[in-house]
Design a protein around this motif. Structure first.
Motif, short mmCIF file in Angstrom:
data_model
loop_
_atom_site.label_atom_id
_atom_site.label_comp_id
_atom_site.label_asym_id
_atom_site.label_seq_id
_atom_site.Cartn_x
_atom_site.Cartn_y
_atom_site.Cartn_z
N ILE A 111 0.88 -1.16 0.00
CA ILE A 111 0.00 0.00 0.00
C ILE A 111 0.92 1.21 0.00
O ILE A 111 1.63 1.47 0.97
CB ILE A 111 -0.96 0.00 1.20
CG1 ILE A 111 -1.84 -1.25 1.15
CG2 ILE A 111 -1.81 1.26 1.19
CD1 ILE A 111 -2.82 -1.38 2.30
N ASP A 112 0.90 1.94 -1.09
CA ASP A 112 1.96 2.89 -1.44
C ASP A 112 1.40 4.30 -1.50
O ASP A 112 0.40 4.54 -2.17
CB ASP A 112 2.52 2.47 -2.80
CG ASP A 112 3.78 3.20 -3.19
OD1 ASP A 112 4.41 3.81 -2.32
OD2 ASP A 112 4.14 3.13 -4.38
N GLY A 113 2.05 5.23 -0.81
CA GLY A 113 1.59 6.60 -0.77
C GLY A 113 1.47 7.23 -2.15
O GLY A 113 2.48 7.53 -2.79
N GLY A 114 0.23 7.40 -2.62
CA GLY A 114 -0.02 8.12 -3.87
C GLY A 114 0.03 7.31 -5.13
O GLY A 114 -0.53 7.69 -6.16
N ALA A 115 0.77 6.19 -5.13
CA ALA A 115 0.82 5.29 -6.28
C ALA A 115 1.48 5.90 -7.51
O ALA A 115 1.09 5.59 -8.63
CB ALA A 115 -0.57 4.76 -6.64
N LEU A 116 2.49 6.74 -7.30
CA LEU A 116 3.25 7.20 -8.47
C LEU A 116 3.79 6.02 -9.26
O LEU A 116 3.88 6.07 -10.48
CB LEU A 116 4.43 8.06 -8.02
CG LEU A 116 4.19 9.50 -7.61
CD1 LEU A 116 5.52 10.15 -7.24
CD2 LEU A 116 3.50 10.29 -8.70
N GLY A 117 4.17 4.96 -8.56
CA GLY A 117 4.79 3.81 -9.20
C GLY A 117 3.82 2.80 -9.78
O GLY A 117 4.24 1.71 -10.18
N ALA A 118 2.54 3.15 -9.88
CA ALA A 118 1.55 2.18 -10.37
C ALA A 118 1.90 1.59 -11.74
O ALA A 118 1.68 0.40 -11.96
CB ALA A 118 0.16 2.83 -10.41
N PRO A 119 2.44 2.38 -12.69
CA PRO A 119 2.74 1.78 -13.99
C PRO A 119 3.76 0.64 -13.91
O PRO A 119 3.83 -0.18 -14.83
CB PRO A 119 3.30 2.96 -14.80
CG PRO A 119 2.68 4.16 -14.17
CD PRO A 119 2.64 3.84 -12.71
N PHE A 120 4.55 0.61 -12.85
CA PHE A 120 5.52 -0.47 -12.66
C PHE A 120 5.01 -1.52 -11.67
O PHE A 120 5.24 -2.71 -11.85
CB PHE A 120 6.84 0.10 -12.14
CG PHE A 120 7.35 1.30 -12.89
CD1 PHE A 120 7.21 1.39 -14.27
CD2 PHE A 120 7.96 2.35 -12.23
CE1 PHE A 120 7.67 2.51 -14.97
CE2 PHE A 120 8.42 3.46 -12.91
CZ PHE A 120 8.28 3.54 -14.28
N ALA A 121 4.32 -1.06 -10.64
CA ALA A 121 3.93 -1.96 -9.55
C ALA A 121 2.75 -2.85 -9.91
O ALA A 121 2.68 -4.00 -9.47
CB ALA A 121 3.61 -1.15 -8.30
N VAL A 122 1.82 -2.33 -10.70
CA VAL A 122 0.67 -3.16 -11.09
C VAL A 122 1.13 -4.36 -11.92
O VAL A 122 0.79 -5.51 -11.60
CB VAL A 122 -0.40 -2.32 -11.81
CG1 VAL A 122 -1.46 -3.23 -12.44
CG2 VAL A 122 -1.05 -1.35 -10.84
N PRO A 123 1.92 -4.16 -12.98
CA PRO A 123 2.38 -5.35 -13.72
C PRO A 123 3.32 -6.24 -12.91
O PRO A 123 3.38 -7.45 -13.15
CB PRO A 123 3.07 -4.76 -14.96
CG PRO A 123 3.38 -3.35 -14.62
CD PRO A 123 2.31 -2.91 -13.68
#
Length: 316
Positions: A213-225
């Motif tokens: 659970i990541d503050g703000g999810a800037l890294g979503a394009p990397f973390a989701v895959p």
């Protein structure tokens, strides 16, 4: 209840709450941000956590933020509502509201500032969890509350004995303590921790663990895959995305979860603005990032990571 009663896993934003320049809740931006998270394919959302600036909102505002989140994305991905407060009564009232609006769960840290003993911590969670039938996530956040529950695994185990506790978010700055939490209770509850790197990949595929659970999810394009590859058992693809995420995270965040160029939430919202994401601004006591050198450093980090600008699709 236990871990099998929920499907919580993968990469979740701890969502920031967008405020406008007058300090008001920006409902349009909040709804747009929630739709962005759906478009990015995240696996759940936490609202009114530390990143959501719960501490600078009135109880009514916290209820509005939670209600809007359930309206926008409820039923498509899990929505867990932060109910952290200084007293169990206040946290319980917020938890009951979360249940009334159809949230999927509630989360709280121990009371901030109080430095509660293990017995006081257990009593706090026992009372708050008893207020509803919602699945509950215990949040270990020593940077915010000055109590590291992961240092007392007997306490962690006793908290997980509470009937509605189904998950632990362990954000201790001590990675080995987080691993101990996985080993100690991961067979009974979901454990969200620090797994978005090669060491974390080895843990997820070996010992256990469920998500970040990541503050703000800037890294979503990397973390989701990354988490999709983990679920598929595709180590090579997961390592690729872990390395992309690690490069971004290490450029912006220190190992103790402080920001490299500003306080974490103002730094996050500055980066979101650079990407065209509807993060809004912060509220006092936090201050927006205005220092040109800090803004330039944040921009360099974002560009070096190769983050895309906000997608135009409203939902997946």
């Amino acid at each position: 209840m236990d871990r099998g009663d929920v499907t919580w896993r993968g990469y979740w934003p701890a969502a920031p709450t967008p405020f406008d320049t007058e300090g008001r809740l920006d409902e349009d931006a909040w709804r747009a941000l929630l739709r962005l998270y759906l478009a990015q394919g995240v696996h759940g959302v936490l609202v009114n956590g530390s990143t959501g600036e719960w501490f600078s909102q009135t109880p009514d505002e916290r209820r509005s933020v939670a209600r809007i989140a359930v309206e926008e994305i409820g039923g498509r991905i899990p929505v867990v509502v932060g109910v952290t407060a200084y007293t169990p009564g206040e946290a319980a009232r917020l938890a009951r509201h979360a249940a009334d609006i159809g949230a999927d769960g509630a989360l709280a840290t121990p009371p901030p500032y109080v430095h509660p003993s293990p017995a006081e911590t257990l009593a706090f969670y026992t009372e708050v969890c008893a207020a509803t039938d919602l699945p509950f996530m215990v949040y270990n956040w020593p940077r915010g509350v000055a109590v590291d529950m992961a240092a007392d695994q007997d306490l962690i185990r006793r908290l997980c004995d509470i009937d509605t506790v189904v998950a632990v978010k362990d954000s201790t700055g001590d990675w080995l303590r987080m691993l101990t939490t996985v080993e100690s209770v991961g067979d009974r509850v979901r454990v969200f921790g620090s797994f978005l790197h090669r060491r974390g990949l080895a843990v997820l595929l070996g010992i256990g663990g469920d998500g970040n659970i990541d503050g703000g999810a800037l890294g979503a394009p990397f973390a989701v895959p990354y988490y999709e590859a983990v679920r598929a058992g595709d180590r090579e693809t997961a390592r690729h995305w872990a390395d992309r995420y690690t490069a971004l995270s290490s450029a912006l965040v220190n190992p103790d979860y402080s920001g490299r160029f500003a306080s974490p939430v103002p730094q996050l919202k500055a980066a979101m603005a650079l990407l065209g994401q509807p993060g809004g601004t912060v509220r006092p006591p936090l201050l927006p990032v205005t220092d040109p050198d800090a803004l330039a450093a944040i921009e360099r980090a974002v560009k070096a990571a190769g983050l895309p600008e906000a997608p135009t699709a409203e939902a997946r």
